[in-house]
Design a protein around this motif. Structure first.
Motif, short mmCIF file in Angstrom:
data_model
loop_
_atom_site.label_atom_id
_atom_site.label_comp_id
_atom_site.label_asym_id
_atom_site.label_seq_id
_atom_site.Cartn_x
_atom_site.Cartn_y
_atom_site.Cartn_z
N ASN A 154 -0.19 1.33 6.52
CA ASN A 154 -1.52 1.23 6.57
C ASN A 154 -2.38 2.50 6.82
O ASN A 154 -3.65 2.26 6.70
CB ASN A 154 -2.09 0.21 7.63
CG ASN A 154 -1.81 0.71 9.04
OD1 ASN A 154 -0.93 1.85 9.04
ND2 ASN A 154 -1.94 0.21 10.23
N LYS A 203 0.13 -6.03 -5.09
CA LYS A 203 -0.71 -5.25 -4.10
C LYS A 203 -1.10 -3.84 -4.84
O LYS A 203 -0.55 -3.51 -5.67
CB LYS A 203 -0.20 -4.73 -2.99
CG LYS A 203 0.40 -5.91 -1.75
CD LYS A 203 -0.93 -6.25 -0.96
CE LYS A 203 -0.26 -7.15 -0.08
NZ LYS A 203 -1.43 -7.59 0.92
N SER A 204 -2.36 -3.36 -4.44
CA SER A 204 -2.86 -1.98 -5.20
C SER A 204 -2.33 -0.87 -4.32
O SER A 204 -2.24 -1.13 -2.95
CB SER A 204 -4.39 -2.29 -5.14
OG SER A 204 -4.78 -3.01 -6.27
N ASN A 218 -3.40 3.25 -4.13
CA ASN A 218 -4.21 4.34 -4.34
C ASN A 218 -3.15 5.63 -4.26
O ASN A 218 -2.62 5.56 -2.99
CB ASN A 218 -5.48 4.61 -3.52
CG ASN A 218 -6.31 3.23 -3.68
OD1 ASN A 218 -6.45 3.01 -4.92
ND2 ASN A 218 -7.05 2.71 -2.69
N THR A 236 -4.93 4.21 -9.36
CA THR A 236 -4.48 3.00 -8.57
C THR A 236 -3.49 2.30 -9.44
O THR A 236 -3.91 2.07 -10.57
CB THR A 236 -5.62 2.24 -8.64
OG1 THR A 236 -6.84 2.83 -7.70
CG2 THR A 236 -5.49 0.88 -7.69
N SER A 294 -1.60 5.01 -0.29
CA SER A 294 -1.79 3.95 0.67
C SER A 294 -1.92 2.81 0.02
O SER A 294 -2.38 2.45 -1.31
CB SER A 294 -2.82 4.39 1.40
OG SER A 294 -4.37 4.13 0.83
N ASN A 324 -3.49 -1.02 -0.37
CA ASN A 324 -4.80 -1.57 -0.19
C ASN A 324 -4.47 -3.03 0.51
O ASN A 324 -3.52 -3.74 0.32
CB ASN A 324 -5.49 -1.64 -1.37
CG ASN A 324 -5.98 -0.47 -1.82
OD1 ASN A 324 -6.16 0.61 -1.33
ND2 ASN A 324 -6.39 -0.33 -3.01
#
Length: 117
Positions: free
Chosen positions: A23, A65-66, A68, A77, A115, A117
């Motif tokens: 996270n 999930k995305s 970055n 992304t 990370s 998102n």
């Protein structure tokens, strides 16, 4: 008894330390692969902005999930579509198109931060 408790606590500590914190921004390496049928059950292509996460952290809940990703050259992304069995826990495997946004294919492996998102 003291030794057994110490051993259990030490082993548990190693497990916790070995898991990446997802996270927050994670540092690792990016590589690229030939995209096809992924572990999320869909077929993608090399021209899409997609990625595979290490087997250490990949789960069905991460499908779609995305993520970055940033390098010294740029950022991108991507969508999680697959598992990378050869990746380290904090590494990420990208489609060639996504990798090109961050570096040259001739580099093969580049340092990144990323990370989910």
């Amino acid at each position: 008894m003291k030794f057994t408790l110490f051993a259990i606590l030490s082993f548990g500590s190693l497990l916790i330390q070995g898991a990446p914190i997802l996270n927050k921004r994670t540092s690792g390496s990016a590589t690229f692969y030939e995209v096809g049928l992924g572990s999320c059950g869909k077929t993608n292509s090399d021209s899409e902005m997609v990625a595979a996460l290490s087997a250490d952290i990949m789960s069905k809940s991460k499908c779609g999930k995305s993520v970055n990703i940033k390098s010294s050259k740029g950022s991108v992304t991507v969508k999680v579509v697959d598992t990378c069995p050869g990746c380290g826990a904090t590494d990420i495997d990208l489609s060639p198109s996504a990798f090109k946004k961050l570096g040259s294919l001739s580099q093969g492996r580049i340092p990144v931060t990323w990370s989910i998102n």
